[in-house]
Design a protein around this motif. Structure first.
Motif, PDB file in Angstrom:
ATOM      1  N   LEU A 204       0.790  -1.237   0.000  1.00  0.00           N
ATOM      2  CA  LEU A 204       0.000   0.000   0.000  1.00  0.00           C
ATOM      3  C   LEU A 204       0.819   1.281   0.000  1.00  0.00           C
ATOM      4  O   LEU A 204       0.330   2.331  -0.432  1.00  0.00           O
ATOM      5  N   GLN A 207       0.771   3.869  -2.871  1.00  0.00           N
ATOM      6  CA  GLN A 207      -0.340   3.511  -3.764  1.00  0.00           C
ATOM      7  C   GLN A 207      -1.541   4.410  -3.508  1.00  0.00           C
ATOM      8  O   GLN A 207      -1.733   4.909  -2.390  1.00  0.00           O
ATOM      9  N   PRO A 209      -5.379   4.571  -2.885  1.00  0.00           N
ATOM     10  CA  PRO A 209      -6.543   3.737  -2.572  1.00  0.00           C
ATOM     11  C   PRO A 209      -7.583   3.913  -3.672  1.00  0.00           C
ATOM     12  O   PRO A 209      -7.582   4.943  -4.355  1.00  0.00           O
TER      13      PRO A 209
END
Length: 377
Positions: A204, A207, A209
DNA sequence: TTGGATT
């Protein structure tokens, strides 16, 4: 056994608070209190979280009021049944409560009863959380993540959904502005296992969401004891004996007390009472004034400047609650400016009057109250 | 030449 509890205690001490010290307040109360209720739901007694080999007598108690002593804790939990041991976790250096502790009952039935009757109990400004303590083990240490860059409209539930693909979430929280209740885009996720946290970072960090415009930053959370150390440092610089400390002798020449007092009266325009009444009016803003003190903008710091120099420069003028050097994300070098928050107007004004134009190395500093030039109406 | 946020 006592040893067992002590082991668990040490683990949590090294690990930092599970959700200790967490404010269960705020105007909306929604984010923080839902942190607890969500936790209660996912951490509550039941086969999904309480495996057969886990202790059924040892409880972890979170969100204890800062002033609560171990004796008061023992008294409260002892009212349920016989206690084998009880430990309030304190900061190693300051002895301050970290807001959580452990209670180990003799009888598992009493532990269950303590959860059902004391979990969610309101004590002063806190709502305590009572749940089974996970067994102490290395694998659950350092499993706490700090997440920033979250979309402001992301809920705690959505945050958990985002991270739950990497493992079992023990706690989650989204920090909100104390005044407006709006998300600060910053939160925490504690996984059951460190390896799960590592996988979440890999998956994550950097990144976006789903649906988000900006990528999130996911990293291991700082150890909460750092904040205590900083508070200690602040206290040191605020104490009279350290007001003009040895290492600052070159500055002491410049900031002799009589000069400071003259300058203070020279720049003093408002009494604190006046300031308070002015700032309480809707729509009126005073430069530098925030809910927690007076924010000072420091410009023309060198790329090597650090927080220590700000403490050193501003500490002698009075109560400094926070310093911040703004750094470039990639290089970690100072971007040339920083902020200092001071509690009292007079001391902040004195610091500004004295330090504006001060030569630090080969640079002349500009020091003023922080303005809100990019503030959106 | 006025941020980022560490329970």
């Amino acid at each position: 056994m006592v040893t067992q509890v002590l082991t668990a205690m040490d683990t949590h001490l090294a690990n930092g608070s599970v959700c200790g010290g967490g404010a269960v307040n705020g105007p909306s109360g929604s984010s923080s209190s839902s942190a607890c209720s969500l936790l209660g739901a996912s951490m509550g007694p039941g086969p999904s979280v309480q495996s057969s080999e886990d202790s059924k007598t040892n409880l972890i108690v979170n969100y204890l009021p800062q002033t609560m002593t171990q004796e008061e804790m023992r008294s409260l939990f002892g009212s349920i049944g016989e206690i084998e041991s009880c430990k309030l976790i304190r900061d190693k250096i300051t002895g301050q409560s970290l807001g959580y502790g452990f209670v180990n009952y003799v009888d598992p039935k009493d532990a269950e009863k303590a959860i059902s009757t004391l979990n969610g109990l309101r004590l002063q400004t806190k709502t305590i959380k009572v749940s089974y303590a996970r067994p102490s083990s290395a694998s659950i240490r350092d499993a706490n993540l700090y997440v920033s860059g979250l979309p402001k409209n992301m809920s705690q539930k959505e945050l958990e959904q985002l991270f739950s693909q990497y493992g079992r979430i023990i706690t989650s929280r989204i920090l909100v502005d104390q005044v407006t209740g709006v998300s600060r885009g910053v939160g925490f996720i504690r996984f059951d296992k460190r390896i799960e946290a590592e996988e979440a970072i890999k998956g994550l960090n950097g990144q976006k969401p789903p649906g988000a415009a900006e990528p999130v930053t996911v990293k291991f959370a700082n150890n909460p004891s750092q904040k205590t150390s900083q508070a200690l440092l602040a206290q040191l610089y605020q104490s009279p004996i350290r007001r003009y400390p040895g290492p600052l002798h070159h500055q002491a020449q410049r900031f002799r007390l009589d000069n400071l007092l003259n300058m203070a009266y020279g720049v003093k325009r408002f009494s604190p009472l006046t300031i308070d009444s002015v700032t309480s009016l809707a729509g009126v803003t005073i430069p530098g004034h925030t809910g927690t003190g007076w924010c000072i903008f420091v410009y023309n710091l060198s790329p090597e400047a650090d927080e220590g120099i700000l403490w050193q420069m501003f500490g002698p003028f009075g109560a400094v609650t926070n310093v911040k050097v703004i750094r470039d994300f990639a290089t970690n070098k100072c971007k040339g400016f920083g902020f200092v928050t001071m509690t009292n107007y007079d001391e902040a004004a004195m610091a500004i009057a004295s330090l504006n134009g001060y030569r630090l190395g080969d640079r002349v500093l500009q020091v003023s109250f922080k303005t809100n030039k990019n503030h959106k109406a």
